[in-house]
Design an enzyme around this catalytic site. Structure first.
Site, PDB file in Angstrom:
ATOM      1  N   SER A 166       0.737  -1.036   0.038  1.00 36.07           N
ATOM      2  CA  SER A 166       0.044  -0.097  -0.054  1.00 36.07           C
ATOM      3  C   SER A 166       0.851   1.368  -0.166  1.00 36.07           C
ATOM      4  O   SER A 166       1.534   1.278  -1.110  1.00 36.07           O
ATOM      5  CB  SER A 166      -0.912  -0.041   1.332  1.00 36.07           C
ATOM      6  N   HIS A 193      -2.444  -0.845  -3.320  1.00 35.77           N
ATOM      7  CA  HIS A 193      -3.513  -0.016  -3.250  1.00 35.77           C
ATOM      8  C   HIS A 193      -3.396   1.264  -3.804  1.00 35.77           C
ATOM      9  O   HIS A 193      -2.299   1.989  -3.517  1.00 35.77           O
ATOM     10  CB  HIS A 193      -3.667   0.183  -1.668  1.00 35.77           C
ATOM     11  N   ASP A 286      -4.699  -4.756   5.842  1.00 32.30           N
ATOM     12  CA  ASP A 286      -4.822  -5.592   4.809  1.00 32.30           C
ATOM     13  C   ASP A 286      -3.594  -6.772   4.634  1.00 32.30           C
ATOM     14  O   ASP A 286      -2.494  -6.225   4.563  1.00 32.30           O
ATOM     15  CB  ASP A 286      -5.318  -4.863   3.352  1.00 32.30           C
TER      16      ASP A 286
END
Length: 347
Positions: A166, A193, A286
Site C-alpha cells: 500500500s 492500493h 490488509d
C-alpha cells in the site's frame, strides 16, 4: 502546503482542503521554487504536489524536499497523461508517499468522491514519519534469527509468487521485481492500493523497470510463468485452481478493493504450498489474515522488516499474527525469492 501552477486548480484544491475540519492550508504556491523558498518557514505537515510544473518539475521538487526538508508528499496528477504518470511514479521512488487524481471542477462526475479521497490521503499521510534522503531498502537489517534460510525442499514446485503493498508500495514492488530473473519460473500476482485511474500507468511503469513483463490483470486470463499481473483498480484479484485469473467487484476487505487478503486466501485455497507471498509496506492491516492462512496452507510467507518499510502497518499486522515465516528488509526480499526459484529449478 499546496504546490500547483494552475490558478484554477490551486483555488479548487484550497477550497477542497479548507472545507475539511481536519486540514488547514498553510501555503498555496505556483511553483516548486516558491515551495522550496518558503517551506522552512511554513513547515507544513503534508504537501500536495503537482507533478507538471514550470521550471523545476514535481519529481525534482520531491527529491529536493526529501533531502533538505523531509515532509510527507502526496502527488496530485492527471491520471490520463502518460508523461505525468511516469513522473508521478518516479516521484514515489524519490520519497513521495502516494498519488491521487487531480480534480477538474465542481460540476464533474465523481468530484465529491475525489475531493474526499484527496483530503483523506492528505490527513493520513500527514502523520507518516519520513526521514532525510530515505533510501528504499536502506537502514538496519533484520535480526539474523528473523531470516530463516530456505532449502531446496521448501519448494519442489514453486507455482506462484504474490506481492502486496500500500503506502510506499510502488518503489518497493519495483525493487522486488527488479531482483527477479527474466525467466522467472512462476506467474507473479500483484496487489497495490492505488486509485483505479492510475493502474494502467502503474503497470506500464513497472513493466519499464522489471526484467519480466508486467500488465494489468484481465478476467479469465491464464496466469503464465515469467509474467506479472497487477490487480486493476477497484477489483479483487483471485486465482482458480486451474491457474485462471478472476476479477471481482465483491465488497472491500479491510477497507480495500483490491485486497491483499482476498488474493492470499485464494492462493491458499487453490495452490497452497506452491506459493511464495510477500507483504510489503503499507498502512492498515490488509493482507495479514490472508498471509496467515497462506502460511497455514504451506506457503512460504514473507513480511517486510520495519527497518525498510515506509509505513510499518500491514507487515507489522502480519508479524503480530505469526503469519510470516521470514521477516526481511526490502533489499533481501527479491534476492530471497529468486533464490527460492533457483532452488526449485535445481530440485
Amino acid at each position: 502546503m499546496i504546490v500547483e501552477d494552475s490558478t484554477v486548480v490551486r483555488v479548487l484544491l484550497t477550497h477542497i482542503v479548507e472545507r475539511d475540519p481536519r486540514l488547514t492550508v498553510s501555503a498555496a504556491v505556483a511553483s516548486a521554487e516558491e515551495a522550496l523558498a518558503c517551506i522552512g518557514q511554513v513547515k507544513p505537515d503534508v504537501i500536495s504536489m503537482d507533478i507538471r510544473l514550470p521550471g523545476m518539475d514535481g519529481l525534482e521538487a520531491t527529491a529536493r524536499i526529501m533531502s533538505d526538508h523531509p515532509t510527507p508528499i502526496v502527488v496530485i496528477a492527471d491520471a490520463v497523461e502518460d508523461a505525468s504518470l511516469k513522473i508521478s511514479m518516479n516521484a514515489l521512488r524519490a520519497g513521495a508517499l502516494t498519488v491521487v487524481e487531480k480534480p477538474v471542477g465542481l460540476a464533474t462526475d465523481g468530484y465529491e468522491r475525489l475531493a474526499d479521497t484527496i483530503c483523506t490521503q492528505l490527513f493520513i499521510m500527514s502523520s507518516v514519519p519520513v526521514i532525510r534522503r530515505r533510501a528504499i531498502g536502506g537502514g538496519a537489517r533484520a535480526p539474523r534469527e528473523a531470516m530463516p534460510l530456505a532449502t531446496s525442499a521448501d519448494f519442489q514446485d514453486l507455482g506462484y509468487l504474490a506481492l502486496a503493498a500500500s503506502t510506499g508500495g510502488p518503489p518497493a514492488l519495483a525493487r522486488v521485481l527488479d531482483a527477479l530473473p527474466a525467466d522467472f519460473p512462476a506467474p507473479v500476482l500483484v496487489v497495490q492500493h492505488m486509485g483505479a485511474a492510475f493502474m494502467e500507468g502503474f503497470a506500464g511503469w513497472l513493466d519499464s523497470l522489471s526484467p519480466i513483463r508486467v500488465a494489468v490483470a484481465r478476467d479469465g486470463e491464464l496466469a503464465l510463468p515469467g509474467r506479472a499481473y497487477v490487480a486493476p483498480g477497484d477489483r479483487h484479484l483471485t486465482l482458480t485452481p486451474g491457474g485462471v485469473l478472476r476479477l471481482s467487484g465483491a465488497a472491500p476487505v479491510s477497507g480495500q478493493r483490491p485486497s491483499a487478503t482476498v488474493l492470499f486466501q485464494s492462493l491458499a485455497r487453490s495452490v497452497g504450498s506452491r506459493t511464495v507471498a510477500a507483504l510489503l509496506t503499507g498502512m492498515g492491516e490488509d493482507g495479514a489474515k490472508g498471509l496467515s492462512e497462506l502460511r497455514a496452507a504451506g506457503g512460504f510467507t514473507i513480511a517486510e522488516h520495519e527497518s525498510s518499510a515506509v509505513v510499518y502497518g500491514m507487515p507489522a499486522a502480519a508479524v503480530k499474527l505469526g503469519a510470516a515465516r521470514a521477516v526481511l528488509s526490502l533489499d533481501l526480499i527479491g534476492p530471497r525469492i529468486a533464490q527460492l526459484a533457483r532452488r526449485r529449478e535445481d530440485a
